[in-house]
Design a protein around this motif. Structure first.
Motif, PDB file in Angstrom:
ATOM      1  N   SER A  62     -29.479   3.229 -74.181  1.00  0.00           N
ATOM      2  CA  SER A  62     -28.137   2.058 -75.082  1.00  0.00           C
ATOM      3  C   SER A  62     -27.691   2.427 -76.391  1.00  0.00           C
ATOM      4  N   TYR A  63     -28.159   3.317 -77.442  1.00  0.00           N
ATOM      5  CA  TYR A  63     -27.895   3.522 -78.439  1.00  0.00           C
ATOM      6  C   TYR A  63     -26.555   4.680 -78.655  1.00  0.00           C
ATOM      7  N   LYS A  64     -26.093   5.171 -76.970  1.00  0.00           N
ATOM      8  CA  LYS A  64     -24.832   5.685 -76.845  1.00  0.00           C
ATOM      9  C   LYS A  64     -23.870   5.151 -76.995  1.00  0.00           C
TER      10      LYS A  64
ATOM     11  N   ARG B 117     -22.369   3.415 -79.976  1.00  0.00           N
ATOM     12  CA  ARG B 117     -21.842   4.484 -81.331  1.00  0.00           C
ATOM     13  C   ARG B 117     -21.259   5.525 -80.182  1.00  0.00           C
TER      14      ARG B 117
END
Length: 79
Positions: free
Chosen positions: A34-36, A39
């Motif tokens: 989710s973070y990658k 970002r």
């Protein structure tokens, strides 16, 4: 315990507490993916970066667990 009257925060499911380390990898993978996904600019290295971040999360949480176990076992009994 009957699940029809189960209140999550007042009556936690204790049968999973001994298996937290098994659930750590999917949790870390979900957080990293989710973070990658939000970002990263270039998607060619997406899975490699997700794998690296998953590994970092797992290693850090495992190290914190070992550190806390050692702290509780050896430092706290002396106080």
């Amino acid at each position: 315990m009957i699940l029809t009257g189960w209140i999550p925060f007042l009556e936690p499911m204790n049968w999973l507490q001994g298996l937290w380390y098994v659930l750590l990898v999917p949790l870390a993978f979900g957080i990293a993916a989710s973070y990658k996904a939000m970002r990263i600019v270039d998607m060619r290295n997406y899975w490699r970066q997700v794998g690296m971040m998953t590994g970092q999360i797992v290693v850090v949480i495992a190290a914190l667990a070992v550190g806390l176990i050692l702290f509780v076992t050896f430092v706290l009994p002396r106080t």
